[in-house]
Design a protein around this motif. Structure first.
Motif, short mmCIF file in Angstrom:
data_model
loop_
_atom_site.label_atom_id
_atom_site.label_comp_id
_atom_site.label_asym_id
_atom_site.label_seq_id
_atom_site.Cartn_x
_atom_site.Cartn_y
_atom_site.Cartn_z
N ARG A 177 -26.12 16.45 3.44
CA ARG A 177 -25.48 15.55 4.41
C ARG A 177 -24.13 15.07 3.88
NH1 ARG A 177 -28.48 10.33 6.90
NH2 ARG A 177 -28.91 11.79 8.61
N ALA A 178 -24.05 14.75 2.59
CA ALA A 178 -22.78 14.30 2.02
C ALA A 178 -21.71 15.37 2.16
CB ALA A 178 -22.99 13.93 0.54
N CYS A 179 -22.06 16.62 1.88
CA CYS A 179 -21.09 17.72 1.98
C CYS A 179 -20.65 17.97 3.42
CB CYS A 179 -21.67 19.00 1.38
SG CYS A 179 -21.91 18.92 -0.41
N PHE A 180 -21.61 17.90 4.34
CA PHE A 180 -21.25 18.06 5.76
C PHE A 180 -20.32 16.94 6.22
CE2 PHE A 180 -25.15 20.80 6.28
CZ PHE A 180 -24.47 21.92 6.70
N VAL A 211 -24.39 14.62 -5.63
CA VAL A 211 -23.23 15.50 -5.73
C VAL A 211 -21.92 14.71 -5.64
CG1 VAL A 211 -24.40 17.52 -4.80
CG2 VAL A 211 -23.24 15.94 -3.25
N GLU A 212 -20.88 15.27 -6.22
CA GLU A 212 -19.53 14.74 -6.09
C GLU A 212 -18.75 15.61 -5.10
OE1 GLU A 212 -18.44 12.03 -7.46
OE2 GLU A 212 -20.21 11.64 -8.73
N ARG A 213 -17.72 15.03 -4.53
CA ARG A 213 -16.93 15.78 -3.55
C ARG A 213 -16.36 17.06 -4.16
NH1 ARG A 213 -13.51 13.15 1.14
NH2 ARG A 213 -12.70 15.02 2.16
N LEU A 214 -15.86 16.96 -5.39
CA LEU A 214 -15.37 18.13 -6.10
C LEU A 214 -16.30 18.40 -7.27
CD1 LEU A 214 -13.09 20.23 -6.23
CD2 LEU A 214 -11.88 18.71 -7.80
N TRP A 272 -18.10 15.45 4.37
CA TRP A 272 -16.76 15.76 3.84
C TRP A 272 -16.09 16.84 4.66
CZ3 TRP A 272 -19.60 15.83 -1.43
CH2 TRP A 272 -19.68 14.53 -1.94
N VAL A 273 -16.89 17.79 5.16
CA VAL A 273 -16.33 18.81 6.06
C VAL A 273 -15.83 18.15 7.34
CG1 VAL A 273 -16.87 20.83 7.48
CG2 VAL A 273 -17.77 20.67 5.15
N LYS A 274 -16.61 17.23 7.85
CA LYS A 274 -16.26 16.55 9.10
C LYS A 274 -14.98 15.73 8.95
CE LYS A 274 -18.44 13.90 12.81
NZ LYS A 274 -19.69 13.23 13.24
N GLN A 290 -16.68 24.09 1.21
CA GLN A 290 -17.55 22.91 1.28
C GLN A 290 -18.68 23.13 2.29
OE1 GLN A 290 -18.49 20.23 -0.59
NE2 GLN A 290 -16.52 19.16 -0.42
N LEU A 291 -18.39 23.86 3.36
CA LEU A 291 -19.41 24.16 4.36
C LEU A 291 -20.48 25.08 3.78
CD1 LEU A 291 -20.26 23.76 7.31
CD2 LEU A 291 -18.94 25.78 7.89
#
Length: 410
Positions: free
Chosen positions: A96-99, A137-140, A101-103, A79-80
């Protein structure tokens, strides 16, 4: 596995085009290896010129594969890499959305603060309806994961040989079934030298072409399919000490898999194979603009004063047999259903109470105390046991036989 090792070495030496080539060859042999896609995504972002579109594609495939396997650490890494690729493609809202989810999964990720500042600066300069600020984007991600056969290194030979020799092709799948070790009976052992730690996984019939091995600075993992159709996963995370992944090796043999792990600090003897300290550090997900920094091992907590052993007591030796008897008696006197603090005596109930007491003491000790206990016991030939590393670490612990006895060399 040789190509993957070459890819890791090329990535470490900043030869990114070569890393892309080696990992592409490794993926052609095993298209299910999550780490190969993560590392190739990293290499794509650092080539000149960078190929961010390819980096994004690899990161999303890695994320999908890691999610199927349920590997948390690999999900975070993938994800990162996905977030970094999206940022480089100027999709700041998606990045930003992906970061974020990483957080959610790892709030201690060391590069997050830098990336959050970069994204904030980019978004502040955009209008609210700017395409770059939108989140689509979606999480997966919805991506197609390549099958193992889809990228076979030699597809013509694999498809034509069974047609030429149908009797042999029918027998080959049955061979592993008769020799492969059941998952419940697979075990591992380890030993060490001054420079290496050798871990042996005793499992027959491990398929070399389908096994996925991942060696990192503080972890080791292997997975391979079983004849039952399920996947066998074995991991050591975190290891007690730090190793060099580029010089560490794995060898799959007929009856076992041997991992030779190169210590980064020669002469550092490990009291245990795994550490009880939780490690949260990024693995090759550093900022592409930032200089690479090797994260040190977490500082050991200040050891708490432990029981004073016979060799260091200032008031005379203690009767450990009596102490263990009292602890065991305390356990037996508990009434059924009585609530209270768990003293852990059930861990050695029924066995030797003195041995159990020291096992319990060792299992609850911090790393420095364990090192002191191992070093003092081994160097004194079993005649001394100390928990004070600041004293034991100064030099060799001499043999100290009980009063009235004499130590002899064998």
């Amino acid at each position: 596995m040789d190509q993957a090792a070459k890819g890791a070495a090329a990535l470490n030496s900043k030869d990114f085009p070569a890393a892309v080539t080696y990992y592409t060859e490794a993926i052609s042999v095993n298209s299910q290896a999550v780490d190969y896609y993560i590392k190739r995504s990293t290499a794509y972002t650092r080539t000149s010129p960078a190929d961010y579109t390819a980096a994004l594609a690899d990161a999303e495939i890695a994320l999908k594969l890691a999610s199927v396997r349920g590997k948390r650490e690999l999900i975070i890494q993938a994800q990162l890499r996905r977030a970094i690729a999206l940022f480089s493609l100027e999709q700041y809202g998606n990045a930003r959305a992906c970061f974020n989810w990483v957080k959610e999964m790892d709030k201690d990720e060391k590069t997050l603060q830098i990336w959050e500042m970069k994204i904030a600066n980019k978004l502040n300069a955009l209008s609210n309806d700017d395409e770059k600020a939108k989140i689509t984007v979606e999480r997966l991600p919805e991506v197609q994961v390549p099958s193992q056969k889809a990228q076979s290194a030699k597809p013509p030979q694999d498809t034509t040989e069974p047609a030429k020799h149908p009797p042999e092709s029918a027998e080959i799948p049955n061979k592993p079934e008769s020799v492969q070790t059941p998952a419940s009976k697979i075990r591992h052992e380890w030993y060490q030298t001054r420079d290496t730690v050798v871990v042996s996984l005793f499992a027959k019939g491990v398929p070399k072409d389908k096994a996925t091995i991942d060696i990192q600075a503080r972890s080791l993992a292997i997975s391979f399919p079983l004849v039952t159709g399920s996947e066998y996963d074995f991991s050591l995370d975190p290891l007690y000490g730090t190793i060099d992944p580029t010089t560490s090796t794995a060898k799959i043999m007929g009856t076992k898999v041997d991992f030779t792990l190169k210590k980064t600090t020669a002469g550092d003897m490990w009291p245990t194979l795994e550490s009880t300290v939780t490690i949260t550090e990024s693995k090759d997900e550093k900022s592409d603009e930032a200089q690479e920094v090797k994260h040190p091992m977490p500082a050991n907590p200040i050891p708490k004063p432990g029981p004073v052993y016979p060799t260091s007591s200032k008031s005379g030796p203690k009767n450990w047999d009596k102490l263990a008897d009292e602890l065991t008696k305390k356990k037996k006197e508990k009434k059924d259903g009585e609530e209270g603090v768990d003293d852990g005596l059930e861990d050695f109930e029924g066995g030797d109470p003195v041995n159990g007491f020291f096992q319990q003491l060792y299992s609850r000790a911090d790393p420095d105390t364990r090192r002191a206990m191992m070093k003092s016991y081994q160097e004194s030939n079993g005649t001394a046991l100390s928990t004070n590393w600041s004293e034991v670490g100064k030099g060799k612990v001499e043999t100290q036989p009980p009063d009235g006895m004499e130590a002899k060399r064998w």
